[in-house]
Design an enzyme around this catalytic site. Structure first.
Site, short mmCIF file in Angstrom:
data_model
loop_
_atom_site.label_atom_id
_atom_site.label_comp_id
_atom_site.label_asym_id
_atom_site.label_seq_id
_atom_site.Cartn_x
_atom_site.Cartn_y
_atom_site.Cartn_z
N HIS A 100 31.70 30.17 103.92
CA HIS A 100 32.76 30.02 105.39
C HIS A 100 34.30 29.61 104.90
O HIS A 100 35.00 29.03 103.75
CB HIS A 100 32.40 28.99 106.53
CG HIS A 100 33.33 28.66 107.44
ND1 HIS A 100 34.55 27.94 107.53
CD2 HIS A 100 33.09 29.06 108.87
CE1 HIS A 100 34.96 28.26 109.16
NE2 HIS A 100 33.72 28.55 109.77
N ASP A 107 29.67 21.52 101.35
CA ASP A 107 29.87 21.83 102.50
C ASP A 107 28.88 22.16 103.35
O ASP A 107 27.69 22.82 103.72
CB ASP A 107 30.48 23.25 103.42
CG ASP A 107 30.90 23.46 104.33
OD1 ASP A 107 30.40 23.07 105.35
OD2 ASP A 107 31.79 25.00 104.64
N GLN A 165 26.42 23.55 108.05
CA GLN A 165 25.31 23.87 108.68
C GLN A 165 24.45 23.36 108.47
O GLN A 165 22.66 23.75 109.54
CB GLN A 165 24.93 25.32 108.14
CG GLN A 165 26.14 25.99 109.13
CD GLN A 165 26.55 26.52 110.88
OE1 GLN A 165 25.46 25.95 111.55
NE2 GLN A 165 27.33 26.50 110.91
N LYS A 218 28.16 19.96 115.03
CA LYS A 218 27.52 20.63 115.12
C LYS A 218 25.71 20.60 115.29
O LYS A 218 24.22 20.80 114.62
CB LYS A 218 27.46 21.51 113.65
CG LYS A 218 28.23 21.70 113.29
CD LYS A 218 28.54 23.41 113.08
CE LYS A 218 29.45 24.00 112.46
NZ LYS A 218 30.40 24.94 113.11
N CYS A 237 34.01 34.01 110.56
CA CYS A 237 34.42 33.12 109.39
C CYS A 237 33.72 33.14 108.45
O CYS A 237 33.82 32.74 107.72
CB CYS A 237 34.90 31.53 110.18
SG CYS A 237 35.75 31.21 111.97
N1 C6P Z 1 31.15 27.48 112.21
C1 C6P Z 1 30.33 28.55 112.76
O1 C6P Z 1 30.38 29.50 114.19
P1 C6P Z 1 34.84 22.98 111.75
O2 C6P Z 1 35.24 23.48 112.63
O3 C6P Z 1 35.44 21.84 111.48
O4 C6P Z 1 34.00 21.73 112.16
O5 C6P Z 1 33.61 23.79 110.72
C2 C6P Z 1 33.92 24.77 109.94
C3 C6P Z 1 32.77 25.14 109.19
C4 C6P Z 1 32.87 25.05 107.69
N2 C6P Z 1 31.69 25.25 107.28
C5 C6P Z 1 31.13 26.28 107.46
C6 C6P Z 1 29.13 26.07 107.03
C7 C6P Z 1 30.81 26.17 109.31
O6 C6P Z 1 30.08 26.68 109.23
C8 C6P Z 1 31.35 25.74 109.87
C9 C6P Z 1 32.37 26.31 111.32
C10 C6P Z 1 31.28 27.76 112.77
O7 C6P Z 1 30.26 29.42 112.21
C11 C6P Z 1 32.50 27.94 113.17
S1 C6P Z 1 33.73 28.92 113.01
#
Ligand code: C6P
Length: 412
Positions: free
Chosen positions: A129, A206, A209, A232, A370
């Protein structure tokens, strides 16, 4: 009524009653929510905790001697213990509250600015991401270190042989997601961590997910940093956690200066608070932190094993049904994957399919998710992504499949 998808005895209808939003209609149709990888829905048990905070004990934490402040502080610190238990961290001060995954990664990436030199190398995976790419690029710009990429294959799996060849004594950091948000691939993080440690590199995983599906065991993984977001996993937005091994958290400088992260302040010199407060400047998202703990309680009550098995059945069923549609291609066919299906239909833009599905009350995400480098790898502008949670049903997948067929007919 139990959902007997392939004989799994899971009372999904009873679970669904916990989620008020699942009763609503969108565009005159019952909501089918398949955008869980973007953010999950929130059960009544978590919503109630937020309402309770603002109704009964709203106050700042770690600051007041008065009762409200102490109640809030106790519950906030209890939430930290729940997170500690959830990821099996050795110490509660290894859990830092953040505003989410992005914040956690930036905290670590900024901290490494003073620890890297131009001859150092950092490795990122091709499946990341943007949150796990851009902060490291910024770190490399600041330090002169070199960013290298662990490649992926057509199935959406990392090429581990190449990873091994990329590792060297110059490698100081490796950052990989546990599960790809765009494809659902579960990465072999145990192997990745072991190999990185052999050359002395630290690893950040990370877990944005993975936390909705898997209980990570940070001690068993021997991971250096693990980050996630509460939203999430049935929690609220604007709160998350960074796990860091104590030795690393002591080595990294504070990320932000401000209230509550100090031991003593004079105009000549400031000394910093001990862990975890050194990284928690300013008033945090107190209700969010407490609700994060409640979300963990809720998911544990449902049970991570049951969740994984049920979601896998949904994935298998949806994959088979969608693949039966002529011209539909699924991106990400890794052997190990979670309940995410990214797909396109020949000659149709994903955005158009998403828009038609929305008219039918079906929420999916469209675009690059993203994760633009993954789309570049497949030479596509984006995909339609349906991501499932344990409160979804086989009937909802049938609605999606019918919706996609209709969209195809309208757009062909
Ligand atoms: N992905 C998706 O629709 P935040 O925004 O900080 O809570 O998470 C960011 C993020 C970082 N790493 C991974 C693997 C992610 O999937 C995400 C967030 C969402 O896939 C929103 S872009």
């Amino acid at each position: 009524m139990n959902d007997t998808i392939n004989h799994i005895n899971f009372d999904v209808e009873s679970i669904r009653k916990d989620f008020p939003i699942l009763n609503r209609e969108v565009n005159g149709k019952p909501l089918v929510y398949f955008d869980n990888a973007a953010t999950s829905q929130t059960p009544r048990q978590v919503i109630d905790v937020i309402v309770d905070y603002y109704t009964n004990y709203n106050s700042n934490i770690h600051r007041g001697v008065h009762s409200l402040s102490q109640e809030a502080t106790d519950l906030y610190e209890q939430a930290r213990l729940k997170i500690q238990e959830h990821v099996n961290a050795k110490y509660n001060h290894e859990i830092i509250f953040t505003s989410g995954t992005t914040h956690g990664i930036n905290l670590v990436a900024t901290g490494f600015s003073s620890l890297l030199k131009p001859s150092d190398e950092v490795l990122v995976s091709a499946l990341e991401h943007h949150s796990n790419i851009v902060p490291w690029q910024m770190l490399c710009e600041r330090t002169g270190a070199l960013l290298k990429v662990i490649p992926m294959n057509e199935e959406g799996e990392l090429v581990i042989d190449t990873y091994e060849n990329l590792l060297s004594e110059q490698t100081k950091l490796v950052f990989v997601n546990h599960i790809s948000n765009a494809l659902g691939t579960i990465n072999p993080i145990e192997t990745i961590i072991k190999k990185a440690h052999k050359v002395g590199a630290a690893v950040l995983i990370d877990g944005a997910q993975s936390c909705p599906h898997i209980k990570p065991n940070v001690q068993e993984l021997d991971v250096d940093f693990y980050v996630t977001s509460a939203h999430k996993m049935c929690g609220p937005t604007g709160v998350g956690m960074l796990y860091g091994k104590e030795e690393w958290l002591r080595k990294l400088p504070p990320y932000q200066g401000g209230g509550e992260m100090i031991a003593e302040v004079t105009f000549e010199k400031t000394t910093y608070a001990d862990l975890p407060h050194k990284f928690e400047a300013g008033t945090p998202n107190i209700a969010g932190g407490i609700a994060f703990g409640a979300a963990i309680d809720y998911m544990n009550k449902v049970g991570f094993d049951v969740i994984a098995t049920y979601e896998h059945k949904l994935l298998e069923y949806a994959t088979a049904q969608l693949l039966a549609i002529d011209g539909l291609k699924i991106y990400g066919t890794a052997k190990e994957k979670t309940a995410v299906i990214s797909f396109n239909i020949e000659h149709i833009h994903p955005y158009d399919i998403g828009t038609i599905l929305d008219k039918m009350g079906i929420a999916v995400r469209t675009g690059h998710h993203c994760a633009q480098p993954i789309m570049d790898f497949y030479k596509i502008p984006g995909t339609v992504r349906a991501s499932f949670a344990f409160y979804n049903t086989k009937a909802e997948i049938d609605a999606l499949v019918q919706g996609v067929k209709k969209a195809k007919m309208m757009l062909s």
